[in-house]
Design an enzyme around this catalytic site. Structure first.
Site, PDB file in Angstrom:
ATOM      1  N   GLY A   1     -10.480   8.101   6.254  1.00 57.26           N
ATOM      2  CA  GLY A   1     -11.485   9.102   6.590  1.00 57.26           C
ATOM      3  C   GLY A   1     -12.823   8.530   7.014  1.00 57.26           C
ATOM      4  O   GLY A   1     -13.735   9.272   7.392  1.00 57.26           O
TER       5      GLY A   1
ATOM      6  N   LYS B   1       0.874  -1.177   0.000  1.00 58.12           N
ATOM      7  CA  LYS B   1       0.000   0.000   0.000  1.00 58.12           C
ATOM      8  C   LYS B   1       0.909   1.223   0.000  1.00 58.12           C
ATOM      9  O   LYS B   1       1.587   1.506   1.001  1.00 58.12           O
ATOM     10  CB  LYS B   1      -0.910   0.014   1.238  1.00 58.12           C
ATOM     11  CG  LYS B   1      -1.718   1.312   1.342  1.00 58.12           C
ATOM     12  CD  LYS B   1      -2.496   1.428   2.644  1.00 58.12           C
ATOM     13  CE  LYS B   1      -2.919   2.877   2.848  1.00 58.12           C
ATOM     14  NZ  LYS B   1      -3.677   3.083   4.086  1.00 58.12           N
TER      15      LYS B   1
END
Lengths: 66, 281
Positions: free
Chosen positions: B206, B109
């Site tokens: 988020g 990632k």
């Protein structure tokens, strides 16, 4: 001779291999990845990589992250 | 009648049973982390690469806490603010996962961040690192902003998946710009825009609530990656279960054909046979 391991200075004997250092640090039986002077030394090369004075060694592991 | 199933998530070389990927950071302890991962249903978790505590070691390490034989590990490059550092960290993570014999050694990632206050992605550094890691054989999952053009650039650079942020890392503000996420999905998945329906897009960061996960999936995302929303909830295990349900709800709902929105009401009970006074009739 002196090398720098994870930001700390460490006195080690001459001609010490990276693998010997890892065992000396008590990490011999644990997975760890190492870079010397910001370049990865793959696990398969730990036995043959002889350390030189002044080298900066980073020993890393996996921690929690997102 | 059997319950409709949510199919696995295919991301490059990996096939994940769960479309929810969860982080392993910020948990109060290992027991809570393990219980939350189990409740989330995730079979893939993210980890970070950090210095080994050589000189003041205490406590258990993450490697002691995780059921590594049951999970695919996705190593991140969190904490990197330039492409060179991200490539270094990715290679270290790969070496570690090869030692562990975990399938996660083939992917990363990628995070290249702009600054510590916003933790927003540095698009130029991300693109540079993506190219280098792709050349080095990694399957690269790119954390990105919700900029549709940047998403296309990363895809074109060889990213296995683009992972737009719902909102900045750890903010819990949810999907701040659903229209941008929708455009990203259009550009990356629609053949009319040069995309491929199979290209995986994972909303990353988020997310604060199960409904945030559901919205991301309803928009058409293939999966959601989150950490803080579970780890810092008052009850992480309960929240992890809720996130799992939210993910499945969104995936199924997005493919069930929602009704059209109408300005005026439509009664669900029949008018025929009413025995009441109806205004205007």
């Amino acid at each position: 001779m002196i090398v720098h391991v994870n930001g700390e200075s460490l006195e080690i004997p001459p001609k010490m291999s990276l693998r010997e250092l890892i065992v000396h640090l008590g990490m011999g039986d644990r997975p760890c990845a190492v870079e010397i002077n910001k370049k990865l030394v793959p696990r398969r090369e730990h036995e043959t990589r002889i350390l030189a004075a002044g080298e900066a060694i980073e020993v890393v592991t996996l921690v929690g992250g997102g | 009648m059997t319950e409709p199933a949510v199919p696995p998530l295919v991301v490059g070389p990996m096939t994940l049973r769960s479309r929810l990927v969860v982080g392993t950071g910020k948990y109060i302890d290992g027991t809570t982390m393990r219980a939350a991962i189990a409740a989330s249903g995730a079979d893939c978790v993210t980890v970070a690469v950090r210095r080994e505590r050589l000189f003041n070691a205490e406590g258990r390490s993450l490697l002691d806490e995780l059921p590594l034989d049951q999970l695919t590990i996705l190593p991140n490059t969190a904490g990197c603010f330039n492409a060179d550092d991200a490539v270094r960290i990715a290679r270290l993570g790969r070496d570690l996962l090869e030692q562990l014999g975990n399938a996660g050694s083939s992917w990363v990632k990628l995070e290249v961040l702009g600054d510590r206050a916003t933790l927003l992605p540095d698009p130029i550094g991300t693109l540079e690192a993506c190219r280098e890691l792709v050349n080095d054989g990694f399957a690269v999952l790119c954390y990105s902003s919700d900029d549709p053009i940047m998403a296309c650039r990363l895809r074109d650079a060889g990213a296995t998946s683009v992972m737009p942020a719902g909102s900045p890392i750890g903010t819990g503000r949810g999907i701040a710009n659903p229209a941008a996420i929708r455009i990203i999905l259009e550009l990356l998945k629609s053949p009319a825009h040069g995309g491929s329906p199979d290209y995986p897009v994972i909303v990353d960061a988020g997310v604060g609530t199960p409904s945030d996960v559901t919205l991301a999936m309803e928009l058409g995302a293939d999966g959601v990656l989150l950490n803080t929303g579970i780890a810092h909830a008052s009850d992480p295990v309960r929240m992890a279960a809720a996130m799992r349900l939210g993910c499945d709800a969104g995936w199924l709902g997005a493919r069930a054909g929602r009704i059209a929105k109408k300005l005026y009401a439509t009664a669900s009970s029949p008018w025929e046979g009413t025995i009441t006074s109806i205004p205007g009739e």
